[in-house]
Motif scaffolding. Structure first.
Motif, short mmCIF file in Angstrom:
data_model
loop_
_atom_site.label_atom_id
_atom_site.label_comp_id
_atom_site.label_asym_id
_atom_site.label_seq_id
_atom_site.Cartn_x
_atom_site.Cartn_y
_atom_site.Cartn_z
N VAL A 159 0.86 -1.19 0.00
CA VAL A 159 0.00 0.00 0.00
C VAL A 159 0.90 1.24 0.00
O VAL A 159 1.79 1.36 0.86
CB VAL A 159 -0.94 0.01 1.23
N VAL A 160 0.66 2.13 -0.96
CA VAL A 160 1.43 3.37 -1.04
C VAL A 160 0.48 4.54 -0.83
O VAL A 160 -0.50 4.71 -1.57
CB VAL A 160 2.14 3.52 -2.41
N VAL A 161 0.76 5.36 0.18
CA VAL A 161 -0.05 6.53 0.49
C VAL A 161 0.75 7.78 0.11
O VAL A 161 1.87 7.97 0.60
CB VAL A 161 -0.43 6.58 1.98
N HIS A 162 0.16 8.60 -0.76
CA HIS A 162 0.79 9.87 -1.15
C HIS A 162 0.10 11.00 -0.38
O HIS A 162 -1.05 11.34 -0.66
CB HIS A 162 0.64 10.09 -2.66
N VAL A 196 1.56 11.47 9.42
CA VAL A 196 2.44 10.32 9.25
C VAL A 196 2.85 9.75 10.61
O VAL A 196 3.11 8.54 10.74
CB VAL A 196 3.68 10.69 8.40
N GLN A 197 2.87 10.57 11.63
CA GLN A 197 3.14 10.06 12.98
C GLN A 197 2.02 9.15 13.45
O GLN A 197 2.26 8.08 14.04
CB GLN A 197 3.33 11.23 13.96
N ASP A 198 0.76 9.55 13.16
CA ASP A 198 -0.38 8.70 13.52
C ASP A 198 -0.33 7.37 12.76
O ASP A 198 -0.59 6.30 13.33
CB ASP A 198 -1.69 9.42 13.21
N ILE A 199 -0.01 7.45 11.45
CA ILE A 199 0.06 6.24 10.64
C ILE A 199 1.16 5.31 11.15
O ILE A 199 0.97 4.09 11.26
CB ILE A 199 0.31 6.61 9.15
N SER A 200 2.29 5.88 11.48
CA SER A 200 3.43 5.08 11.94
C SER A 200 3.13 4.39 13.26
O SER A 200 3.57 3.24 13.50
CB SER A 200 4.67 5.96 12.10
N ARG A 201 2.39 5.05 14.13
CA ARG A 201 2.05 4.43 15.43
C ARG A 201 1.05 3.28 15.24
O ARG A 201 1.20 2.22 15.84
CB ARG A 201 1.45 5.49 16.37
N LYS A 202 0.07 3.50 14.38
CA LYS A 202 -1.01 2.52 14.26
C LYS A 202 -0.65 1.34 13.37
O LYS A 202 -1.12 0.22 13.58
CB LYS A 202 -2.26 3.20 13.73
N PHE A 203 0.18 1.57 12.36
CA PHE A 203 0.47 0.51 11.38
C PHE A 203 1.97 0.20 11.33
O PHE A 203 2.51 -0.13 10.27
CB PHE A 203 -0.03 0.91 9.99
N ALA A 204 2.64 0.28 12.47
CA ALA A 204 4.10 0.10 12.52
C ALA A 204 4.52 -1.26 11.97
O ALA A 204 5.50 -1.35 11.21
CB ALA A 204 4.59 0.27 13.95
N HIS A 212 3.09 -3.15 9.74
CA HIS A 212 2.96 -3.21 8.28
C HIS A 212 4.07 -2.40 7.60
O HIS A 212 4.55 -2.78 6.53
CB HIS A 212 1.59 -2.67 7.86
N ILE A 213 4.48 -1.30 8.22
CA ILE A 213 5.58 -0.49 7.66
C ILE A 213 6.88 -1.29 7.72
O ILE A 213 7.65 -1.34 6.75
CB ILE A 213 5.71 0.84 8.43
N ILE A 214 7.13 -1.95 8.86
CA ILE A 214 8.35 -2.74 9.02
C ILE A 214 8.37 -3.91 8.03
O ILE A 214 9.43 -4.25 7.48
CB ILE A 214 8.45 -3.27 10.47
N GLY A 232 7.23 -3.92 5.13
CA GLY A 232 7.31 -3.42 3.75
C GLY A 232 5.98 -3.41 3.03
O GLY A 232 5.93 -3.31 1.80
N ARG A 233 4.87 -3.50 3.79
CA ARG A 233 3.54 -3.50 3.18
C ARG A 233 2.92 -2.12 3.09
O ARG A 233 1.88 -1.94 2.48
CB ARG A 233 2.61 -4.43 3.96
N LEU A 234 3.54 -1.14 3.74
CA LEU A 234 2.98 0.22 3.75
C LEU A 234 4.09 1.25 3.58
O LEU A 234 5.07 1.24 4.31
CB LEU A 234 2.23 0.47 5.07
N LEU A 235 3.90 2.12 2.59
CA LEU A 235 4.82 3.24 2.34
C LEU A 235 4.04 4.54 2.36
O LEU A 235 2.90 4.59 1.85
CB LEU A 235 5.50 3.10 0.97
N VAL A 236 4.65 5.58 2.91
CA VAL A 236 4.04 6.92 2.87
C VAL A 236 5.05 7.86 2.23
O VAL A 236 6.21 7.94 2.67
CB VAL A 236 3.67 7.42 4.29
N ILE A 237 4.62 8.55 1.18
CA ILE A 237 5.53 9.42 0.42
C ILE A 237 4.93 10.81 0.27
O ILE A 237 3.75 11.04 0.55
CB ILE A 237 5.81 8.83 -0.98
N HIS A 238 5.78 11.73 -0.21
CA HIS A 238 5.33 13.10 -0.48
C HIS A 238 6.14 13.64 -1.67
O HIS A 238 7.37 13.52 -1.69
CB HIS A 238 5.55 14.00 0.74
N ALA A 239 5.45 14.19 -2.67
CA ALA A 239 6.11 14.84 -3.81
C ALA A 239 6.21 16.33 -3.50
O ALA A 239 5.17 16.99 -3.29
CB ALA A 239 5.33 14.61 -5.09
#
Length: 528
Positions: free
Chosen positions: A182-185, A198-206, A208-210, A212-219
């Motif tokens: 899952v990639v969240v822009h 992104v702090q909320d996402i990292s706390r709740k889905f840590a 999944h991030i570890i 490699g199932r969740l990435l959060v990016i910004h252009a």
């Protein structure tokens, strides 16, 4: 001696270029005149009266010449004026076109950032040169089966991103989670909001991030084209045009990032609920489409929700959205993109696998209570429909061809009144173990267009060419009742792997025939 009278000098260039001088005519006794196309040889003018008459004679002729010349000269003058006028008008139009072109060029190139973004458009198969910020997670080296992309911005009312991410993970089995990323822009220019979320996402889905199932990016904003002074198509207000134009660019940068992460890519919005085991259902549809051409499969009828692509098409789609970012909303652009790549018709799966759950739009927080009435929470009982070719000898009506009965989209086969012995056959690309078969004929609005008398058969031992292949031997599984048939445990009743499934008409009927759906479920190999 008396002096010769001083006659006024009359000089005129005649039609052949000869100058006539009255004074010279007085002094010469013999001369040649060539005027108005006539030659008078050797006339004598020895008396004054004759000489006096001559100038007036030519003066009169010159007046006649002027009169005769007036109309041609006027015609030439008018013609010249018309040409000059046309030239000036054309010149004005040309200059106006040039001016508009210059304005359009300036309109579209009024930012150095725009040039920076679009200078890579010459290679539509390549990615766009954007340096992304990784807010959480990082891509794994191994390609996954499916990437799920979401783009999110700060809303004035409501925020559903966390619920959407949770639904994706909660509705997937452990085996399915291994195959998705899952990639969240986070596409808002308010960096403080991005950091907070992104702090909320990292706390709740840590976990999944570890994994490699969740990435959060910004252009970064510097890569965006100008969002000021955009074209106001469809009479949209300025802020609405800015919102949807930026959204197109948000999606383009998201697509660009996801190009090499997986084999397939699916776009979701950030306010969506998923059905149970949606990935398994999607894989069944993808498998059933093997051997057929498609650009976009749709698993929801709403907006930019549940739209599936081959990952190899993402660079072109990203470039396409950037090129026309200010023209129209993204879901309209997708229709044009699909058509340009030669997929004429919508291929939409039913039941829908995703449901819109937000009540407030990301645009100004206005109410948006759209719901997909084809959505089913539990979509596990979805047919496999193995890849196959279909043909029939029933007279097909218009474009309601045989393949539409086997499709998972909302289509059907429609043929004219069948007669005894007519058939409809499905030939698998490779022999298959089938556990269940369900066939439905007729529709709610055409309840008489059912198969009144027919049987269902399965066969083996293929013969014939690729176009008209048939099985040599068949076994009957059952008869149609009220236009429908469903057979369970087929793999227990049949000892061989099935190569054909056939519907045979056993009695002629006056009514036409609609085959609404043919659903097949495969059985696992005996060892399992």
């Amino acid at each position: 001696m008396g002096r010769a009278p001083r006659w006024p000098v009359l000089s005129r260039r005649t039609g052949d270029g000869l100058l006539i001088d009255a004074k010279k005519m007085y002094r010469k006794t013999t001369w040649k005149v060539q005027a108005f196309g006539r030659v008078k040889p050797h006339e004598d003018f020895r008396g004054c009266p004759a000489i006096m008459r001559l100038p007036w004679k030519y003066l009169d002729k010159m007046r006649c010449f002027r009169k005769r010349s007036t109309f041609p000269l006027l015609g030439i003058l008018i013609t010249c004026l018309i040409f000059v006028n046309l030239y000036m008008e054309d010149g004005y139009v040309l200059e106006e076109d040039k001016r508009q072109l210059r304005e359009t060029s300036m309109h579209q190139l009024n930012s150095e950032r725009y040039l920076h973004t679009f200078k890579y458009l010459t290679n539509f198969s390549g990615t766009i040169n954007v340096t992304y910020r990784y807010l959480a997670g990082s891509p794994l080296s191994r390609k996954k089966f499916l990437t799920i992309g979401l783009s999110s911005v700060k809303r004035k009312r409501g925020n559903y991103l966390m619920e959407t991410i949770k639904s994706i993970f909660d509705q997937s089995s452990y085996e399915e989670l291994k195959e998705i990323v899952v990639v969240v822009h986070l596409a808002d220019f308010d960096l403080a909001w991005c950091e907070s979320l992104v702090q909320d996402i990292s706390r709740k889905f840590a976990h999944h991030i570890i994994a490699g199932r969740l990435l959060v990016i910004h252009a970064p904003e510097e890569y965006y084209p100008s969002l000021d002074g955009l074209k106001r198509n469809y009479n949209d207000p300025e802020d609405r045009v800015r919102f949807r134009s930026k959204q197109n660019v948000d999606y383009a940068f998201l697509l660009n990032f996801c190009t090499n992460l997986s084999d397939f890519y699916m776009m979701l919005e950030d306010d969506v609920r998923c059905s149970k085991n949606f990935l398994t259902a999607m894989k069944k549809v993808i498998t059933s489409k093997e051997g057929s051409y498609w650009v976009m499969l749709e698993f929801s009828k709403l907006g930019y929700i549940g739209k599936l692509y081959h990952s190899k098409d993402l660079p072109r789609l990203a470039h396409f959205l950037l090129m026309f970012y200010q023209e129209m909303p993204c879901d309209w652009l997708l229709i044009h993109f699909r058509g340009l790549l030669a997929q004429k018709d919508v291929i939409r799966f039913k039941p829908s696998l995703f449901q819109h759950m937000g009540y407030y739009s990301s645009y100004k927080g206005v109410e948006n209570k759209l719901k997909d009435d084809d959505f089913e929470e539990d979509s596990f009982d979805i047919p496999d429909n193995p890849p196959a070719s279909l043909h029939t000898n029933i007279n097909v009506f218009e474009n309601y061809d045989a393949s539409k009965a086997y499709s998972t989209v909302d289509e059907y086969f429609w043929g004219k009144a069948p007669v005894t012995g007519d058939f409809f056959v499905i030939v698998f690309y490779k022999s298959t173990r089938i556990s269940r078969i369900k066939i439905v004929t007729g529709t709610d609005d055409r309840q008489n267009d059912i198969l009144h008398h027919g049987v269902l058969e399965v066969g083996e031992k293929l013969i014939g060419n690729k176009k008209d292949r048939q099985c040599l031997s068949y076994i009957t599984l059952g008869e149609f009742k009220n236009g429908n048939i469903e057979v369970h445990n087929v793999d227990h009743k049949i000892s061989f792997e099935i190569e054909c499934v056939r519907i045979v008409v056993t009695a002629s009927q006056k009514e036409w025939l609609i085959i609404k759906s043919i659903s097949l479920w495969t059985a696992p190999p005996p060892s399992q």
